[in-house]
Design an enzyme around this catalytic site. Structure first.
Site, short mmCIF file in Angstrom:
data_model
loop_
_atom_site.label_atom_id
_atom_site.label_comp_id
_atom_site.label_asym_id
_atom_site.label_seq_id
_atom_site.Cartn_x
_atom_site.Cartn_y
_atom_site.Cartn_z
N ASN A 7 0.94 -1.22 0.06
CA ASN A 7 0.07 0.10 -0.20
C ASN A 7 0.71 1.23 0.06
OD1 ASN A 7 -1.59 1.91 0.56
ND2 ASN A 7 -2.55 1.18 2.29
N ARG B 36 -8.43 16.84 6.13
CA ARG B 36 -9.52 17.15 5.05
C ARG B 36 -10.72 17.82 5.53
NH1 ARG B 36 -9.02 11.58 2.56
NH2 ARG B 36 -6.74 10.91 2.83
N GLU C 35 -8.01 -4.24 5.39
CA GLU C 35 -7.90 -4.02 3.88
C GLU C 35 -6.88 -4.93 3.30
OE1 GLU C 35 -7.80 -0.10 5.24
OE2 GLU C 35 -8.75 0.62 3.40
N ARG D 262 -2.61 -2.05 -3.40
CA ARG D 262 -3.81 -1.28 -3.14
C ARG D 262 -3.78 -0.10 -4.03
NH1 ARG D 262 -5.60 2.35 2.36
NH2 ARG D 262 -7.52 2.91 1.17
N HIS E 288 -12.19 3.69 -0.06
CA HIS E 288 -12.30 2.82 0.96
C HIS E 288 -13.11 1.44 0.68
CE1 HIS E 288 -11.91 6.30 4.03
NE2 HIS E 288 -10.68 5.95 3.88
#
Ligand code: ADP
Length: 403
Positions: free
Chosen positions: A12, A246, A384, A98, A186
């Site tokens: 990732n 964010r 994940e 990913r 996600h």
């Protein structure tokens, strides 16, 4: 001589970090065993390697001087050499990556080929801050180890089932047609959590579930009968609830105002929206939820309250997208580890008849619902990396005709 077992490496790659995990596949029961995980942080400045075993025991560390810290080729090679030297009983059979964006065309994990790498490069304008970093190790491995199978797994793919009503913006059709729409992210986390619910509560998994993935980056997803119907992150990872740094959803008029009145250009806006806002911007203190919860500062309290307010509001909006809600799930760093945030969000949803069992919530039980709740609430830790490892094995199995 005993033959080596097959290990699957998951990568990732972000702007300044490269996270990795290795899994051993047990073909007799199709189970995956976590062997190790780690990351290189500080890429570009002072790169630092850390790895730990499945039991969280430290297995290795290393740092680089400034010169080598920016060379992704050197850093990736270090990870591969270290894993090969550490996993003496295993051989890396394939690498799963990913990748943030698969665009409109890609709706499932894909085996890496030169054509796919070109396609992923073509999607850089849709995710300029993430996609190039995701593609970099794919390209390096394809060049240095052309025989090593690689599979790309996408954050957007799970959301390809969203209906146009949820996916499209109220923009002129020509922009929608060229891909200016809500993709959602996600997805690998939502897929893992959904698969978990299918195993643990198949009755609920058939229904309408809102999953709250609350981490440093946060989003929520409306999942109906296992399929994504709507999600809070849209065209970019800026949309939806406020995050560590964010903004979350923001009236686009604010951007126009900042451009016109403060002469802010692309880079200044990008910095404001991606790195200076969210929990950090509101609190003026930290992007870390744990730090804010432990702080007595009124601005920290305000940031935490705003986060819970916005998450609860999105749960209700996503329930409306599905015509109701049958289960609520919390996952990711904040969702899994903060009973206070779960309680504050659920308190704002009391009008839906959702109630927590305070004791179960406090000890992070799987089912944290009160006995008289109208809608059950769960904590399901996401993984994940394991989802990527599973996809990698499945894709290669299909290619080999064993599916
Ligand atoms: P990422 O999006 O980078 O994968 P994570 O899912 O790891 O992030 O979530 C990181 C967030 O989880 C941070 O804001 C961190 O403060 C928060 N977090 C982790 N543990 C706790 C805790 N015990 N209480 C509150 N927040 C926590």
């Amino acid at each position: 001589m005993t033959s080596k077992q097959s290990a699957y490496l998951v990568l990732n790659a972000g702007s300044s970090s490269l996270k990795f995990s290795a899994f051993r596949h047990h073909p007799h029961n199709d189970a995956l065993e976590t062997l190790l995980s780690g990351q290189i942080s500080g890429i570009g400045s002072r790169a630092r390697f850390e790895a730990k075993g499945a039991d969280r025991r430290p297995l290795g560390e290393h740092s680089w001087d400034d010169k080598d810290s920016a060379c992704r080729d050197t850093l990736l090679q270090y990870v591969l050499n270290w894993i090969n030297a550490t996993l003496v009983d295993d051989e890396i059979a394939a690498v799963g990556h990913r990748v943030v964006h698969g665009g409109l065309a890609i709706s499932r994990p894909m085996p890496v080929s030169p054509a796919l790498i070109d396609e992923l490069d073509g999607l850089i304008p849709l995710a300029p801050l993430h996609q190039p970093h995701n593609v970099a190790p794919i390209r390096i491995l394809a060049k240095n180890f052309p025989a090593l199978p690689q599979v790309a797994c996408f954050d957007t793919a799970f959301h390809s089932t969203q209906p146009p009503l949820a996916r499209n913006f109220a923009l002129p059709q020509a922009l929608t047609d060229e891909g200016v729409c809500s993709y959602g992210f996600h997805g690998l986390s939502y897929e893992y959590v959904t698969a978990h619910l299918v195993e643990s509560r198949p009755d609920l998994a058939e229904g309408r579930v809102v999953i709250c993935h609350l981490g440093n980056g946060s989003s929520l997803c409306a999942v109906k009968a296992g399929k994504s119907m709507d999600t809070t992150m849209g065209f970019s990872v800026l949309d939806g609830v406020p995050m560590g740094t964010r903004t979350g959803s923001l009236d686009p008029g604010v951007i126009l105002y900042l451009m016109r009145e403060k002469q802010m250009g692309l880079e200044a806006l990008e910095d404001l929206l991606y790195r200076q806002s969210g929990l950090l911007g509101v609190s003026g203190l930290s992007n870390d939820m744990k730090v804010l919860q432990e702080s007595a500062e009124p601005a920290a309290k305000q940031a935490v309250e705003m986060f819970c307010f916005r998450v609860a509001k999105e749960v209700a909006a996503l329930a409306a997208s599905m015509g109701g809600i049958d289960a609520l799930v919390f996952t990711a760093g904040i969702g899994e580890n903060s009973p206070e945030i779960r309680a504050a969000v659920v308190e704002r949803l009391a009008w839906l008849g959702i109630k927590l069992n305070a004791e179960a919530n406090g000890r992070k039980a799987y089912d944290i619902s009160a006995s008289d709740t109208q809608i059950p609430v769960f904590v399901i830790p996401t993984n994940e990396e394991m989802m990527i490892a599973k996809h990698t094995i499945n894709v290669l199995g299909q290619l080999a005709g064993h599916a």
